[in-house]
Design a protein around this motif. Sequence first.
Motif, PDB file in Angstrom:
ATOM      1  N   ARG A  52       0.823  -1.206   0.000  1.00 42.51           N
ATOM      2  CA  ARG A  52       0.000   0.000   0.000  1.00 42.51           C
ATOM      3  C   ARG A  52       0.857   1.257   0.000  1.00 42.51           C
ATOM      4  O   ARG A  52       0.470   2.293  -0.529  1.00 42.51           O
ATOM      5  CB  ARG A  52      -0.923  -0.014   1.223  1.00 42.51           C
ATOM      6  CG  ARG A  52      -2.005   1.046   1.190  1.00 42.51           C
ATOM      7  CD  ARG A  52      -2.853   1.030   2.450  1.00 42.51           C
ATOM      8  NE  ARG A  52      -2.105   1.415   3.643  1.00 42.51           N
ATOM      9  CZ  ARG A  52      -1.731   2.667   3.951  1.00 42.51           C
ATOM     10  NH1 ARG A  52      -2.008   3.653   3.133  1.00 42.51           N
ATOM     11  NH2 ARG A  52      -1.067   2.932   5.059  1.00 42.51           N
ATOM     12  N   ARG A  53       2.055   1.167   0.540  1.00 42.53           N
ATOM     13  CA  ARG A  53       2.963   2.324   0.581  1.00 42.53           C
ATOM     14  C   ARG A  53       3.518   2.681  -0.795  1.00 42.53           C
ATOM     15  O   ARG A  53       4.106   3.747  -0.962  1.00 42.53           O
ATOM     16  CB  ARG A  53       4.138   2.031   1.520  1.00 42.53           C
ATOM     17  CG  ARG A  53       3.737   1.948   2.965  1.00 42.53           C
ATOM     18  CD  ARG A  53       4.954   1.705   3.819  1.00 42.53           C
ATOM     19  NE  ARG A  53       4.557   1.161   5.104  1.00 42.53           N
ATOM     20  CZ  ARG A  53       5.350   0.513   5.909  1.00 42.53           C
ATOM     21  NH1 ARG A  53       6.612   0.291   5.574  1.00 42.53           N
ATOM     22  NH2 ARG A  53       4.911   0.048   7.056  1.00 42.53           N
ATOM     23  N   ARG A  54       3.376   1.792  -1.751  1.00 47.39           N
ATOM     24  CA  ARG A  54       3.870   2.022  -3.105  1.00 47.39           C
ATOM     25  C   ARG A  54       2.748   1.783  -4.121  1.00 47.39           C
ATOM     26  O   ARG A  54       2.816   0.866  -4.946  1.00 47.39           O
ATOM     27  CB  ARG A  54       5.046   1.100  -3.401  1.00 47.39           C
ATOM     28  CG  ARG A  54       6.188   1.241  -2.404  1.00 47.39           C
ATOM     29  CD  ARG A  54       7.477   1.420  -3.064  1.00 47.39           C
ATOM     30  NE  ARG A  54       8.679   1.635  -2.319  1.00 47.39           N
ATOM     31  CZ  ARG A  54       8.919   1.652  -1.034  1.00 47.39           C
ATOM     32  NH1 ARG A  54       7.983   1.436  -0.190  1.00 47.39           N
ATOM     33  NH2 ARG A  54      10.113   1.883  -0.545  1.00 47.39           N
ATOM     34  N   PRO A  55       1.711   2.603  -4.066  1.00 49.17           N
ATOM     35  CA  PRO A  55       0.553   2.366  -4.935  1.00 49.17           C
ATOM     36  C   PRO A  55       0.882   2.434  -6.424  1.00 49.17           C
ATOM     37  O   PRO A  55       0.283   1.718  -7.221  1.00 49.17           O
ATOM     38  CB  PRO A  55      -0.448   3.457  -4.526  1.00 49.17           C
ATOM     39  CG  PRO A  55       0.384   4.513  -3.884  1.00 49.17           C
ATOM     40  CD  PRO A  55       1.546   3.798  -3.245  1.00 49.17           C
ATOM     41  N   ALA A  56       1.821   3.280  -6.802  1.00 47.10           N
ATOM     42  CA  ALA A  56       2.168   3.378  -8.223  1.00 47.10           C
ATOM     43  C   ALA A  56       2.785   2.077  -8.725  1.00 47.10           C
ATOM     44  O   ALA A  56       2.526   1.662  -9.859  1.00 47.10           O
ATOM     45  CB  ALA A  56       3.126   4.542  -8.459  1.00 47.10           C
TER      46      ALA A  56
END
Length: 179
Positions: A52-56
């Motif tokens: 979730r911390r890296r949605p991209a």
Amino acid sequence: MSEIATGAVASASEELQRNGNTSATTELTAEVTDVIAAVLGVRAARVHELRRRRPAVVEHTQGVYEALLNGPAAESVGRERLIAAAVAVAELAGAPELAAHYAGLGTAPAEGDPVLAAILRHAALVSTAPATATRADIDALAAAGLSEGDIVTVAQLIGYVHFQVRLLAGLTLIGAEHE
């Protein structure tokens, strides 16, 4: 379906049953919005916060999947051929749950398809002995009827499935640390 792809499907189904991964089994027949989470099954919850911390990254990883299997390139090469190649690559890379995911996406291409045979030979070569690939191997794909664009799509698919295998392995290890 080729022997490699057929073996991959059988092996992947057995692996899912042994591991009791009903989440991945359930999602084999449906398109998913996050194939990595679907293949991880119950293990996905352990790394959800990290992803979730890296949605991209999640978005673009899924975007490549969609582009390769549902975009114009899939129409040109043939979605069933790409799925069969993905099954074979995942199996060769030792990722039976990923192979099972791909096997559940579509119907098997017709037996005796020379284009599929060329794609599977190339996928096996690039997956097991990439340093031995030569221009002649690319020419064999063209001789089977693939355009330059199709050959690029096949190469992208092979590379992408290997990326998925490594991503799944890493997330599984990280998730194991959080147990």
